[in-house]
Design a protein around this motif. Structure first.
Motif, PDB file in Angstrom:
ATOM      1  N   ALA A   6       2.559   6.027  -7.208  1.00 29.29           N
ATOM      2  CA  ALA A   6       1.658   6.536  -8.053  1.00 29.29           C
ATOM      3  C   ALA A   6       1.699   7.973  -8.038  1.00 29.29           C
TER       4      ALA A   6
ATOM      5  N   THR B 247       2.540   1.668  -3.467  1.00 29.71           N
ATOM      6  CA  THR B 247       1.443   2.145  -4.430  1.00 29.71           C
ATOM      7  C   THR B 247       1.208   3.439  -4.284  1.00 29.71           C
TER       8      THR B 247
ATOM      9  N   GLN C 116      -0.948  -6.815  -6.903  1.00 29.41           N
ATOM     10  CA  GLN C 116      -2.121  -6.264  -6.052  1.00 29.41           C
ATOM     11  C   GLN C 116      -3.061  -5.481  -6.912  1.00 29.41           C
ATOM     12  N   ARG C 117      -2.269  -4.613  -7.716  1.00 28.44           N
ATOM     13  CA  ARG C 117      -3.264  -3.685  -8.440  1.00 28.44           C
ATOM     14  C   ARG C 117      -3.930  -4.516  -9.682  1.00 28.44           C
TER      15      ARG C 117
ATOM     16  N   LEU D  86      -8.066   5.132 -13.271  1.00 21.49           N
ATOM     17  CA  LEU D  86      -6.451   4.905 -13.539  1.00 21.49           C
ATOM     18  C   LEU D  86      -5.883   6.320 -13.536  1.00 21.49           C
TER      19      LEU D  86
ATOM     20  N   LEU E 170       0.755   5.142 -11.587  1.00 21.64           N
ATOM     21  CA  LEU E 170       0.598   3.517 -11.667  1.00 21.64           C
ATOM     22  C   LEU E 170       0.475   3.101 -13.185  1.00 21.64           C
TER      23      LEU E 170
ATOM     24  N   VAL F 116       3.342  -4.687  -6.269  1.00 24.43           N
ATOM     25  CA  VAL F 116       2.522  -3.910  -6.584  1.00 24.43           C
ATOM     26  C   VAL F 116       1.661  -4.135  -7.684  1.00 24.43           C
TER      27      VAL F 116
ATOM     28  N   GLU G 128      -4.370   8.189 -10.763  1.00 18.85           N
ATOM     29  CA  GLU G 128      -2.949   7.615 -10.385  1.00 18.85           C
ATOM     30  C   GLU G 128      -2.070   7.485 -11.302  1.00 18.85           C
TER      31      GLU G 128
ATOM     32  N   ARG H 219      -7.085  -5.783  -7.586  1.00 17.74           N
ATOM     33  CA  ARG H 219      -7.999  -4.707  -7.116  1.00 17.74           C
ATOM     34  C   ARG H 219      -8.814  -4.350  -8.551  1.00 17.74           C
ATOM     35  N   THR H 220      -8.038  -4.393  -9.649  1.00 15.20           N
ATOM     36  CA  THR H 220      -8.750  -3.950 -10.967  1.00 15.20           C
ATOM     37  C   THR H 220      -9.725  -5.073 -11.270  1.00 15.20           C
TER      38      THR H 220
ATOM     39  N   ASP I 204       0.947  -1.109  -0.167  1.00 12.01           N
ATOM     40  CA  ASP I 204       0.088   0.027  -0.048  1.00 12.01           C
ATOM     41  C   ASP I 204       0.863   1.182   0.047  1.00 12.01           C
TER      42      ASP I 204
END
Length: 237
Positions: A51, A47, A91-92, A125, A131, A88, A128, A95-96, A44
């Motif tokens: 970002a 990220t 995890q991203r 998106l 990312l 990262v 951030e 979550r997407t 976290d």
């Protein structure tokens, strides 16, 4: 009596092993959960920082400090900055996938739900931008079949194509999309256009209007795929 004592001893020894095993298991489980929680905290922090400032501008020491660790403590969880980058990304991506799943469940009965979601996900998106840069960086590395990024992205693309094609196929079944729609081919096209626009966004230094680019494409795609009785819905995208 001797036999009785031996039986008692045997039972006691067996109980001790079982009990000790349970204690060790609990400790291991507790330690594992603590490790998972700290790993998530590190991801976290990374990220947020990546970002905001970009991957190359954020040193590991800054990520460690943000997560309440020393740099060596962080490297206990991630051996290098590249491993952290992959964490990262993973995890991203998860979550997407969760975001898409929740949105699709909420508006699956709308003829242009998929196309609206394409625009909305891009808008999130762009909030951030760092990312997007990460995605492009890892995509380049994923071309090398010997890297961990290759396996991560190969699995992700397979899943993304499958799930997007499934949503398109559902649209055909509901009568929203034309019967001659090729869900798999369209799914690959959607993902290719999205990724290509993200690369152009990075190359432009963030000046490309990514949201409008995706919106324009989504609207044109909807016009080509929607059944005649639903064509008017494309104008609302």
């Amino acid at each position: 009596m001797v036999e009785h004592k031996n039986n008692v001893c045997t039972v006691f020894i067996c109980y001790s092993y079982v009990y000790a095993g349970k204690v060790r298991t609990r400790r291991k489980t507790g330690s594992y959960e603590v490790g998972r929680a700290k790993r998530a905290e590190i991801l976290d922090a990374a990220t947020r920082l990546f970002a905001a400032s970009g991957y190359h501008k954020v040193p590991l020491s800054q990520v460690a400090a943000d997560a309440g660790l020393s740099e060596s403590g962080l490297m206990h969880h991630f051996r290098s900055k590249k491993h952290l980058l992959l964490g990262v990304a993973e995890q991203r991506l998860e979550r997407t996938a969760t975001w898409w799943g929740s949105r699709q469940e909420g508006n699956a009965k709308e003829p242009v739900a998929l196309f609206h979601n394409m625009v909305d996900s891009t808008r999130e998106l762009v909030g951030e931008p760092g990312l997007i840069e990460l995605f492009v960086l890892i995509s380049a590395e994923a071309a090398d079949t010997t890297t961990p990024a290759h396996q991560l992205y190969a699995s992700w693309y397979e899943r993304a194509v499958r799930e997007t094609a499934g949503r398109l196929a559902e649209g055909v079944e509901r009568g929203y999309l034309r019967a001659d729609t090729n869900p798999a081919a369209c799914a690959r096209e959607i993902i290719a256009v999205s990724d290509g626009l993200q690369l152009q966004y990075v190359l432009s230094g963030g000046t490309l209007d990514l949201v409008e680019g995706v919106r324009d494409y989504a609207r044109r795609l909807a016009r080509s795929l929607l059944a005649p009785e639903h064509l008017d819905a494309a104008e609302a995208i």
